[in-house]
Design an enzyme around this catalytic site. Structure first.
Site, PDB file in Angstrom:
ATOM      1  CB  ALA A   5      -0.915  -0.010   1.219  1.00 44.78           C
ATOM      2  CE1 TYR A   6       5.288   5.560   2.944  1.00 47.87           C
ATOM      3  CE2 TYR A   6       6.972   4.395   1.692  1.00 47.87           C
ATOM      4  CZ  TYR A   6       6.551   5.513   2.392  1.00 47.87           C
ATOM      5  OH  TYR A   6       7.396   6.594   2.520  1.00 47.87           O
ATOM      6  N   GLY A   7       3.995   1.554  -1.091  1.00 51.82           N
ATOM      7  CA  GLY A   7       4.654   1.679  -2.396  1.00 51.82           C
ATOM      8  C   GLY A   7       3.726   2.264  -3.452  1.00 51.82           C
ATOM      9  CE  LYS A  37       5.488   8.420   0.485  1.00 52.14           C
ATOM     10  NZ  LYS A  37       5.368   9.850   0.823  1.00 52.14           N
TER      11      LYS A  37
END
Length: 276
Positions: free
Chosen positions: A192-194, A197
């Site tokens: 999710a973070y990747g 970004k």
């Protein structure tokens, strides 16, 4: 109205944001604002920099709260006639060991890192002054996640004609597919973070393209960057870089010389433009 130039950094009461404020206080010829959602923590951060002999200002702003963003914009417009340097640093990440369901992680992470940052940009871009600098703090994870997407998704994220609406649709699609448990079969990696970004870096490219088209004479430069792997609450104690080292690339982009034409619409890491 103040004639000073002004720089503001979001999510700056600790970590990389705090280090960016510290560096700007030393290098930027203008007023520097540390913004944070929590007034107490933000004020404490400003006080600690004052003890170092620096003189930042504090303004409350929670990028997840549209009212607080609009009220901050009105403040800067009234006091300074706009903003010269905007550094979008606020962001969140779940820890690797977190057992929160992936669909929830996708929803919560993208809400701040992509959607709130996009809203923030849409509110503040109209008041960025001629010669202004916009820096979105992204991550190397954005290109790593991009490389793990299906070829079709990669082609859209890399495309020079992707619109903001299409990008928003892709990000909304990722969240709903993550919630349905179908994201992997639809070509998305399980980060999710990747992906938040990847969305932010792509958004930066779109914003830069729009600025060049709509305000060609204003020489505003807009870039995304990776600060590197930095010791922060978010990235943990094993990271090799100090927050001050992590601030180097964002600050370099914030202080690009007047009249510079590039980088613009790029993803920059270790002071170098990276292939997207």
């Amino acid at each position: 109205m103040s004639n000073s130039k002004v720089a503001l950094v979001t999510g700056a009461n600790k970590g990389i944001g705090f280090a960016i404020v510290r560096a700007l206080c030393k290098q930027y010829a203008g007023d520097v604002y540390l913004t944070a959602r929590d007034v107490e923590r933000g004020t404490a951060a400003v006080e600690s920099l004052k003890k170092e002999g620096l003189s930042p200002f504090f303004h409350q702003m929670d990028i997840d709260d549209p009212k607080s963003v609009v009220s901050a914009r009105d403040f800067f417009k009234e006091k300074y006639g706009g903003v010269d340097v905007l550094i979008n640093n606020a962001g969140i990440a779940f820890k690797n060991a977190d057992t929160t369901p992936f669909g929830t992680q996708a929803d919560v992470t993208l809400k701040t890192n992509f959607f709130a940052t996009r809203d923030m940009c849409n509110v503040f871009l109209p008041i960025i002054k001629s010669g202004g600098r916009v820096v979105n703090v992204s991550s190397m994870m954005s290109s790593m996640a991009l490389g793990r997407c299906s070829p079709e998704l990669q082609a859209r994220f890399r495309s020079d004609d992707i619109t903001e609406e299409e990008l928003v649709g892709l990000m909304e699609g990722f969240v709903s597919e993550a919630q349905a448990g179908t994201h992997a079969e639809r070509g998305w990696p399980s980060t999710a973070y990747g992906i938040s970004k990847t969305g932010l870096t792509t958004l930066t490219r779109i914003m830069a393209r729009n600025l060049s088209k709509e305000r060609p004479g204003d020489e505003i430069l807009c870039n995304a960057c990776c600060p590197g792997w930095v010791k922060t609450d978010m990235a943990g104690p094993n990271a090799p870089k100090s927050p001050d080292e992590g601030a180097v690339t964002p600050v370099y982009l914030a202080l690009l010389a007047a009249g510079a034409k590039e980088p613009h619409g790029q993803f920059v890491s270790e002071l170098k433009v990276q292939t997207w």
